[in-house]
Design an enzyme around this catalytic site. Structure first.
Site, PDB file in Angstrom:
ATOM      1  N   SER A   7       0.863  -1.363   0.116  1.00 28.65           N
ATOM      2  CA  SER A   7       0.083  -0.050  -0.032  1.00 28.65           C
ATOM      3  C   SER A   7       0.925   1.276   0.064  1.00 28.65           C
ATOM      4  CB  SER A   7      -0.968  -0.118   1.337  1.00 28.65           C
ATOM      5  OG  SER A   7      -1.385   1.087   1.426  1.00 28.65           O
ATOM      6  N   HIS A  30      -1.085  -1.493  -4.226  1.00 31.39           N
ATOM      7  CA  HIS A  30      -2.484  -1.010  -3.381  1.00 31.39           C
ATOM      8  C   HIS A  30      -2.583   0.399  -3.450  1.00 31.39           C
ATOM      9  CE1 HIS A  30      -5.955  -2.097  -1.069  1.00 31.39           C
ATOM     10  NE2 HIS A  30      -5.518  -1.033  -0.163  1.00 31.39           N
ATOM     11  N   ASP A  32      -4.910   3.486  -1.948  1.00 29.86           N
ATOM     12  CA  ASP A  32      -6.069   3.828  -0.793  1.00 29.86           C
ATOM     13  C   ASP A  32      -6.549   5.169  -1.012  1.00 29.86           C
ATOM     14  OD1 ASP A  32      -6.056   1.301   0.889  1.00 29.86           O
ATOM     15  OD2 ASP A  32      -4.094   2.180   1.414  1.00 29.86           O
ATOM     16  N   MET A  34      -9.166   7.995  -0.385  1.00 32.56           N
ATOM     17  CA  MET A  34     -10.038   8.261   0.782  1.00 32.56           C
ATOM     18  C   MET A  34     -10.488   9.791   0.651  1.00 32.56           C
ATOM     19  SD  MET A  34      -7.670   7.223   4.021  1.00 32.56           S
ATOM     20  CE  MET A  34      -6.742   5.498   3.873  1.00 32.56           C
ATOM     21  N   HIS A  63      -8.432   0.792  -3.847  1.00 33.46           N
ATOM     22  CA  HIS A  63      -9.348   0.607  -2.718  1.00 33.46           C
ATOM     23  C   HIS A  63      -9.893   1.888  -2.331  1.00 33.46           C
ATOM     24  CE1 HIS A  63      -9.415  -0.394   2.139  1.00 33.46           C
ATOM     25  NE2 HIS A  63     -10.561  -0.380   1.196  1.00 33.46           N
ATOM     26  N   MET A  65     -12.088   4.174  -0.510  1.00 32.40           N
ATOM     27  CA  MET A  65     -12.861   4.473   0.849  1.00 32.40           C
ATOM     28  C   MET A  65     -13.493   5.806   0.714  1.00 32.40           C
ATOM     29  SD  MET A  65      -9.858   2.924   3.123  1.00 32.40           S
ATOM     30  CE  MET A  65      -8.621   3.057   1.610  1.00 32.40           C
ATOM     31  N   MET A 134     -11.514  -6.237   5.473  1.00 32.66           N
ATOM     32  CA  MET A 134     -10.620  -5.276   6.349  1.00 32.66           C
ATOM     33  C   MET A 134     -10.275  -5.836   7.745  1.00 32.66           C
ATOM     34  SD  MET A 134     -10.198  -2.585   4.345  1.00 32.66           S
ATOM     35  CE  MET A 134      -9.295  -1.739   5.778  1.00 32.66           C
ATOM     36  N   ASP A 172      -6.570  -6.665   4.685  1.00 31.54           N
ATOM     37  CA  ASP A 172      -5.922  -5.195   4.490  1.00 31.54           C
ATOM     38  C   ASP A 172      -5.851  -4.546   5.806  1.00 31.54           C
ATOM     39  OD1 ASP A 172      -5.033  -2.726   3.793  1.00 31.54           O
ATOM     40  OD2 ASP A 172      -6.784  -2.080   2.424  1.00 31.54           O
TER      41      ASP A 172
HETATM   42  C1  DX5 Z   1      -6.267   1.582   5.618  1.00 34.31           C
HETATM   43  C2  DX5 Z   1      -5.779   0.983   4.291  1.00 34.31           C
HETATM   44  C3  DX5 Z   1      -4.812   0.084   4.163  1.00 34.31           C
HETATM   45  C4  DX5 Z   1      -3.412   0.536   4.787  1.00 34.31           C
HETATM   46  C5  DX5 Z   1      -2.822  -0.572   5.417  1.00 34.31           C
HETATM   47  O1  DX5 Z   1      -7.502   2.046   5.679  1.00 34.31           O
HETATM   48  O2  DX5 Z   1      -6.990   0.487   3.354  1.00 34.31           O
HETATM   49  O3  DX5 Z   1      -4.526  -0.296   2.924  1.00 34.31           O
HETATM   50  O4  DX5 Z   1      -2.491   1.340   3.830  1.00 34.31           O
HETATM   51  O5  DX5 Z   1      -1.781  -0.208   6.055  1.00 34.31           O
HETATM   52  P1  DX5 Z   1      -0.917  -1.041   7.088  1.00 34.31           P
HETATM   53  O6  DX5 Z   1      -0.277  -2.162   6.413  1.00 34.31           O
HETATM   54  O7  DX5 Z   1       0.293  -0.098   7.501  1.00 34.31           O
HETATM   55  O8  DX5 Z   1      -1.749  -1.621   8.064  1.00 34.31           O
HETATM   56 ZN    ZN Z   2      -6.525  -0.565   1.740  1.00 34.61          ZN
END
Ligand code: DX5
Ligand code: ZN
Length: 219
Positions: A7, A30, A32, A34, A63, A65, A134, A172
């Site tokens: 990620s 990956h 993220d 948001m 991903h 969010m 998750m 994740d």
């Molecule tokens: C959290 C994200 C993850 C995050 C994971 O909301 O969806 O992808 O980057 O990070 P680590 O591996 O540090 O928990």
């Molecule tokens: Zn993620």
């Protein structure tokens, strides 16, 4: 087959091209997204993802969010993301949205927060290419893995086996050298790791290590 998807939430945002180049042994990258509404954090959007896809040698595992994925998710597919995963809690019509993502040429994924039950989605599995369980509350990297989410993976793994479908089961949040074996044993085959990869002096070496641990513990 095991997949390790680092990620970039844990990468250096001022040096994303460099950091992505340092993990060329990753399966997918990956990303993220948001929106500060679905989760209390803000990262990047469509333009960033499009540009990242141009400089990355690995496909992108996006991903989302975000609120209103029904409106926004197809644009991520159109911009070239290899897979687009939206949250079950945010989608108005998960099946219609997954179909649109597939029509746009992306793999369609559905994500479940730790408190969201998986049972209502088991009969919809043929509509999806991947399911993201998750293992932390979405929003931030660096949180601790929640083992309480593992029964969902076990249910998914047995439903996937029964169906004969080729659906990736992704975890994740909090995945590291300790927890990856727990998730692999529960039935995951696709592993997101942010901190574990990028808070290391040797990100590529860390990916190889995670991959071999997952392979040892997968079914
Ligand atoms: C959290 C994200 C993850 C995050 C994971 O909301 O969806 O992808 O980057 O990070 P680590 O591996 O540090 O928990
Ligand atoms: Zn993620």
């Amino acid at each position: 087959m095991v997949r390790i998807n680092p990620s970039i939430l844990a990468a250096d945002f001022a040096n994303l091209e460099r950091d992505v180049a340092s993990i060329s042994n990753a399966d997918l990258i990956h990303v993220d997204v948001m929106d500060n509404h679905f989760v209390p954090n803000l990262t990047f959007g469509l333009q960033m993802v499009g540009r990242l896809q141009e400089v990355s040698t690995r496909p992108l595992d996006v991903h989302l969010m975000i609120e209103d994925p029904d409106r926004w998710a197809p644009e991520y597919a159109e911009t070239g993301a290899y897979s687009v995963t939206f949250h079950a809690e945010a989608a108005r019509d998960a099946v219609a949205l997954a179909r649109r993502l597939r029509q746009s040429g992306a793999r369609a994924g559905i994500a479940l927060k730790p408190g969201t039950a998986v049972e209502p989605y088991l009969e919809l599995l043929p509509e999806f290419d991947q399911v993201l369980v998750m293992t932390v509350e979405p929003g931030f990297g660096g949180q601790s893995f929640r083992e309480s989410t593992m029964p969902k993976l076990a249910l998914l793994r047995s439903a996937v086996m029964k169906s004969g479908l080729d659906i990736w089961l992704e975890v994740d949040g909090g995945i590291d050298e300790e927890t990856i074996s727990v998730a692999a044993e529960a039935g995951a085959d696709t592993f997101v790791a942010g901190s574990a990869v990028f808070r290391s002096d040797d990100p590529a070496g860390r990916i190889d290590l995670l991959r071999s641990l997952a392979e040892q513990h997968s079914h």
